[in-house]
Design a protein around this motif. Structure first.
Motif, PDB file in Angstrom:
ATOM      1  N   LEU A 147       0.829  -1.207   0.000  1.00  0.00           N
ATOM      2  CA  LEU A 147       0.000   0.000   0.000  1.00  0.00           C
ATOM      3  C   LEU A 147       0.863   1.256   0.000  1.00  0.00           C
ATOM      4  O   LEU A 147       0.683   2.161  -0.804  1.00  0.00           O
ATOM      5  CB  LEU A 147      -0.919  -0.035   1.218  1.00  0.00           C
ATOM      6  N   LEU A 148       1.847   1.307   0.877  1.00  0.00           N
ATOM      7  CA  LEU A 148       2.686   2.500   0.978  1.00  0.00           C
ATOM      8  C   LEU A 148       3.519   2.722  -0.267  1.00  0.00           C
ATOM      9  O   LEU A 148       3.761   3.862  -0.682  1.00  0.00           O
ATOM     10  CB  LEU A 148       3.606   2.397   2.195  1.00  0.00           C
ATOM     11  N   GLY A 149       3.957   1.648  -0.922  1.00  0.00           N
ATOM     12  CA  GLY A 149       4.774   1.813  -2.123  1.00  0.00           C
ATOM     13  C   GLY A 149       4.047   2.580  -3.206  1.00  0.00           C
ATOM     14  O   GLY A 149       4.601   3.497  -3.827  1.00  0.00           O
ATOM     15  N   GLU A 150       2.801   2.223  -3.451  1.00  0.00           N
ATOM     16  CA  GLU A 150       2.060   2.909  -4.495  1.00  0.00           C
ATOM     17  C   GLU A 150       1.711   4.340  -4.087  1.00  0.00           C
ATOM     18  O   GLU A 150       1.769   5.269  -4.889  1.00  0.00           O
ATOM     19  CB  GLU A 150       0.778   2.130  -4.827  1.00  0.00           C
ATOM     20  N   VAL A 151       1.379   4.540  -2.817  1.00  0.00           N
ATOM     21  CA  VAL A 151       1.038   5.887  -2.352  1.00  0.00           C
ATOM     22  C   VAL A 151       2.259   6.801  -2.422  1.00  0.00           C
ATOM     23  O   VAL A 151       2.159   7.971  -2.816  1.00  0.00           O
ATOM     24  CB  VAL A 151       0.474   5.833  -0.922  1.00  0.00           C
ATOM     25  N   GLU A 152       3.435   6.266  -2.053  1.00  0.00           N
ATOM     26  CA  GLU A 152       4.642   7.083  -2.108  1.00  0.00           C
ATOM     27  C   GLU A 152       4.983   7.474  -3.537  1.00  0.00           C
ATOM     28  O   GLU A 152       5.459   8.585  -3.800  1.00  0.00           O
ATOM     29  CB  GLU A 152       5.800   6.336  -1.451  1.00  0.00           C
ATOM     30  N   LEU A 153       4.754   6.577  -4.494  1.00  0.00           N
ATOM     31  CA  LEU A 153       4.981   6.915  -5.892  1.00  0.00           C
ATOM     32  C   LEU A 153       4.051   8.049  -6.324  1.00  0.00           C
ATOM     33  O   LEU A 153       4.473   9.015  -6.968  1.00  0.00           O
ATOM     34  CB  LEU A 153       4.762   5.682  -6.779  1.00  0.00           C
ATOM     35  N   ALA A 154       2.776   7.943  -5.961  1.00  0.00           N
ATOM     36  CA  ALA A 154       1.825   9.003  -6.303  1.00  0.00           C
ATOM     37  C   ALA A 154       2.212  10.316  -5.635  1.00  0.00           C
ATOM     38  O   ALA A 154       2.145  11.389  -6.241  1.00  0.00           O
ATOM     39  CB  ALA A 154       0.410   8.592  -5.884  1.00  0.00           C
ATOM     40  N   ALA A 155       2.653  10.237  -4.368  1.00  0.00           N
ATOM     41  CA  ALA A 155       3.047  11.444  -3.656  1.00  0.00           C
ATOM     42  C   ALA A 155       4.254  12.104  -4.309  1.00  0.00           C
ATOM     43  O   ALA A 155       4.355  13.333  -4.388  1.00  0.00           O
ATOM     44  CB  ALA A 155       3.355  11.124  -2.195  1.00  0.00           C
ATOM     45  N   SER A 156       5.195  11.283  -4.788  1.00  0.00           N
ATOM     46  CA  SER A 156       6.374  11.827  -5.463  1.00  0.00           C
ATOM     47  C   SER A 156       5.981  12.583  -6.726  1.00  0.00           C
ATOM     48  O   SER A 156       6.473  13.690  -6.995  1.00  0.00           O
ATOM     49  CB  SER A 156       7.346  10.697  -5.794  1.00  0.00           C
ATOM     50  N   LEU A 157       5.075  11.983  -7.516  1.00  0.00           N
ATOM     51  CA  LEU A 157       4.623  12.655  -8.741  1.00  0.00           C
ATOM     52  C   LEU A 157       3.881  13.950  -8.415  1.00  0.00           C
ATOM     53  O   LEU A 157       4.102  14.996  -9.041  1.00  0.00           O
ATOM     54  CB  LEU A 157       3.725  11.712  -9.543  1.00  0.00           C
TER      55      LEU A 157
END
Length: 737
Positions: A147-157
């Protein structure tokens, strides 16, 4: 999984593919990203938020959990789950929220029913934390790693896009501030009240959309009236110009500096938060002392829940508190001190778009000509130098890129190039000033870095000497010839009409200011009070405050004061006198222009008054383009009991726009409709329709100018229940004189 959402692994989750409306900016990207995360990651409620001082501002929200979060929501930062996560006291993710001690306060303060919670920072490419991407769910969320991996990617973008848009907005702000010079104060070259209102509106919209912060500075000169009284208005003007120059030099290029009117300046300070305010004020005070400017300062930082207009009012109050503290008296803080009626200021404008194209002023036209001749001759600067007593002053200037502007520089007559030129001791063309025997040793050559010099005298149309037109370069110009001085001579002739026109305007201005000076010494406008009566009982229900002057009509005094930029100061003086001498007789109606009504000065004057006994009559006869700004300033007063009246209803289009836009408690029927109404069916029909309109909207209709019993009987029969006029009571001083 909450809401039946399916969580995919990062390998097959289509993060880069977002359905829905096209992503064209951060706002649309945020909306699309939250929808994507809600579908593919789960969790009930998602939000993107930024910290703004003590506030937590939601930029975008998807509230599947129905807890009340929406775009623009504002919470106290200390009450949020994110605050503990950012501080390192709580994890980024937990599916046992009630077991995290650091979140206990947030659970109680917000009431959010989260079982699971996550918070991931939004970082700019340089690592700065711009905000957070957070989500809460009412159910346990398994496998936090995926869950955190995908959210962190979105947050980075999103962090990258937000940083990019913040930078774009900073560039747009600079362009807006440059464009704001179209609405400027002619004396100082700063933006005026119209530019200020427009800038506040744009910055407020930007802050709400991107969660940025800003502060507002208000500065009020301490010595302008004293300078005007003891040294003359020319010296006062020089003080205003010096203050404007100091503020431009001391503040950043991205800060917008304006002259609100009279001796009051303001600055909009984007991205300056509350922590930077103290250092800013200290730096400004030190810089102003160097420039010999005595002033009171107030600064306030925008709160997300309140906005920039509230910050402006807070900065204004802080400035007056500073003035009172520095003067050693609390009298100034209540607005009861004497008001300077003679300080020049901008024209009567309420914020909003200009009603027509900007017509260049005489100074603008002069500076345009100076820049044209500078470029034609290939010189660094072209200046118009004015002879003022025993000194020559550089009054108008045009400089090339990177060249220091010498505007305002003054030189004693005996040390100047100009005087030597007029006395016949200096040529009009000097290709190398450092090698010329008459100029090499002059201090002015070094002070202004003069390498080459051209000049021509400038006369007004009556033949009197105004000054000299000069072009200068920091480098010698061996190719300069007498024909080049001829270009200046032609331009000097062209400027003669402009300068004659400007001198005539300045002469009129000085005469009006002298009259206002005398009025101020004599105690200012004298208030009189005319009763407003209930037409059924003929008993007074209130009074309207009117102003009387030593001679002439009040409209002429206010009009002439507005023409020279002192209209607001005269209006405030009239209001101060009316409030000081008002009788206890029901409500007190005060005539105010929209500019004063949308200024902190009005709230300052009304401090300590029974506001439910105050009626503000909006007296503008021209269209107000931005009613939203006017209403925003009136709302706090109305919440505290102030009522609004629209004057001169039925006299024109503007007054009816006021009625529709302001939702007034009183509508005043113009005397042009009332006088002779008993003999005119058209007037009767219009009055009857206005009476019906007032009844349906809950407003009280007041007929002005009732001078006969027949007029009184007629308007009463048409449904008008209140009125004023000579037949009902003449204006009198509070003591009855």
């Amino acid at each position: 999984m909450a809401n039946g959402a399916r969580r995919e692994s990062p390998a097959d989750a289509p993060v880069a593919t977002v359905s829905g409306p096209p992503v064209v900016d951060f706002t649309s990207a945020a909306t699309a990203t939250l929808e994507h995360l809600h579908r593919h990651v789960g969790m009930d409620t998602w939000a993107i938020a930024r910290r703004d001082g003590d506030d937590y501002v939601v930029l975008s929200a998807l509230d599947g959990g129905e807890v009340g979060l929406a775009d623009g929501s504002v919470l106290a930062w200390a009450d949020t789950f994110c605050a503990s996560s950012v501080a390192g006291d709580a994890p980024r993710f937990s599916n046992r929220v009630d077991e995290v001690a650091a979140w206990a306060h947030a659970r109680e303060a917000t009431g959010f029913p989260w079982i699971s919670y996550l918070s991931v920072p939004l970082r700019a490419p340089d690592g700065r934390v711009l905000g957070s991407l957070c989500a809460g769910a009412r159910e346990t969320q398994p496998d936090p790693g995926l869950l955190l991996g995908e959210v962190e990617l979105a947050a980075s973008l999103l962090g990258t896009l937000l940083a990019y848009e913040v930078r774009l907005q900073a560039e747009a702000r600079r362009a807006e501030h440059a464009e704001a010079t179209a609405d400027h104060d002619a004396l100082t070259g700063l933006g005026n009240r119209r530019a200020w209102d427009a800038a506040l509106a744009l910055e407020e919209a930007r802050a709400r959309r991107l969660g940025t912060t800003a502060s507002v500075l208000v500065l009020d000169l301490d010595a302008l009236k004293e300078t005007n009284d003891t040294q003359g208005h020319e010296a006062g003007d020089e003080l205003l110009v010096r203050t404007a120059r100091a503020l431009r030099d001391l503040l950043r290029p991205e800060d917008l500096v304006v002259r609100l009117g009279g001796d009051e300046f303001a600055a909009l300070l984007p991205d300056v938060d509350a922590g930077a305010v103290a250092d800013l004020v200290a730096r400004l005070r030190a810089g102003l002392r160097v420039d010999q400017v005595r002033a009171s300062l107030g600064v306030a930082t925008r709160r997300a829940a309140e906005g920039l207009h509230t910050a402006w009012h807070a900065a204004d109050s802080a400035m007056y508190a500073d003035k009172a503290a520095r003067a050693g008296t609390a009298e100034l803080a209540t607005g009861s001190a004497a008001l300077d009626l003679t300080s020049p200021g901008p024209g009567r404008v309420v914020g909003g778009a200009a009603t027509g194209p900007h017509a260049p002023t005489v100074p603008e036209r002069i500076e345009h000509l100076l820049d044209a001749v500078r470029r034609q001759l290939g010189m660094d600067a072209a200046v118009l130098v004015h002879l003022e007593g025993d000194a020559w002053r550089l009054q108008y200037t045009a400089t090339g890129p990177g060249v220091r502007d010498p505007r305002g520089f003054a030189c004693p007559r005996e040390e100047s190039y100009c005087q030597r030129l007029l006395d016949g001791h200096l040529d009009s063309v000097i290709p190398d000033a450092r090698a010329h025997p008459a100029t090499a040793s002059l201090g002015l050559t070094e002070a202004l870095d003069i390498g080459a010099y051209l000049a021509a005298p400038v006369h007004l149309r009556d033949g009197s000497l105004y000054g000299t037109l000069c072009a200068i370069s920091s480098r010698p110009q061996p190719d300069l010839r007498q024909r080049d001085a001829g270009v200046l001579e032609v331009l000097a002739e062209a400027m003669s009409d402009l300068l004659t026109q400007e001198e005539a305007r300045n002469g009129r201005r000085r005469r009006v200011l002298a009259r206002l000076d005398q009025l101020h010494r004599d105690g200012g406008p004298r208030p009189v009070f005319q009763p407003v009566v209930d037409l059924r009982t003929l008993r007074p229900v209130g009074v309207e405050a009117l102003s009387r002057f030593p001679e002439g009509e009040p409209a002429a005094w206010f009009g002439q004061a507005a023409d020279v930029g002192a209209g607001v100061q005269l209006e405030l003086a009239a209001l101060t006198a009316a409030l000081r001498e008002a009788p206890e007789a029901g409500f007190l109606a005060l005539n105010v222009s929209p500019e004063v009504a949308s200024s902190p000065a009005l709230a300052r004057l009304l401090q300590g008054r029974r506001l439910d006994a105050i009626v503000l009559e909006i007296t503008e006869h021209e269209q107000v383009e931005d009613y939203a700004t006017l209403l925003r300033h009136l709302d706090p007063l109305r919440r505290d009991g102030v009522r609004i009246a629209v004057d001169d209803a039925g006299a024109g289009f503007a007054s009816m726009r006021h009625v529709l836009a302001l939702d007034p408690e009183f509508v005043k029927l113009d005397m042009s409709l009332v006088q002779g109404i008993d003999r005119d069916g058209t007037r009767q029909a219009l009055t009857a329709s206005l009476a019906t309109f007032a009844q349906r909207t809950g407003a009280t209709l007041i007929a002005e100018g009732i001078e006969t019993q027949a007029e009184l009987d007629c308007v009463l029969g048409l449904g008008v229940l209140h009125g004023q006029g000579f037949h009902l009571g003449r204006p009198r001083a509070a003591g009855g004189g």
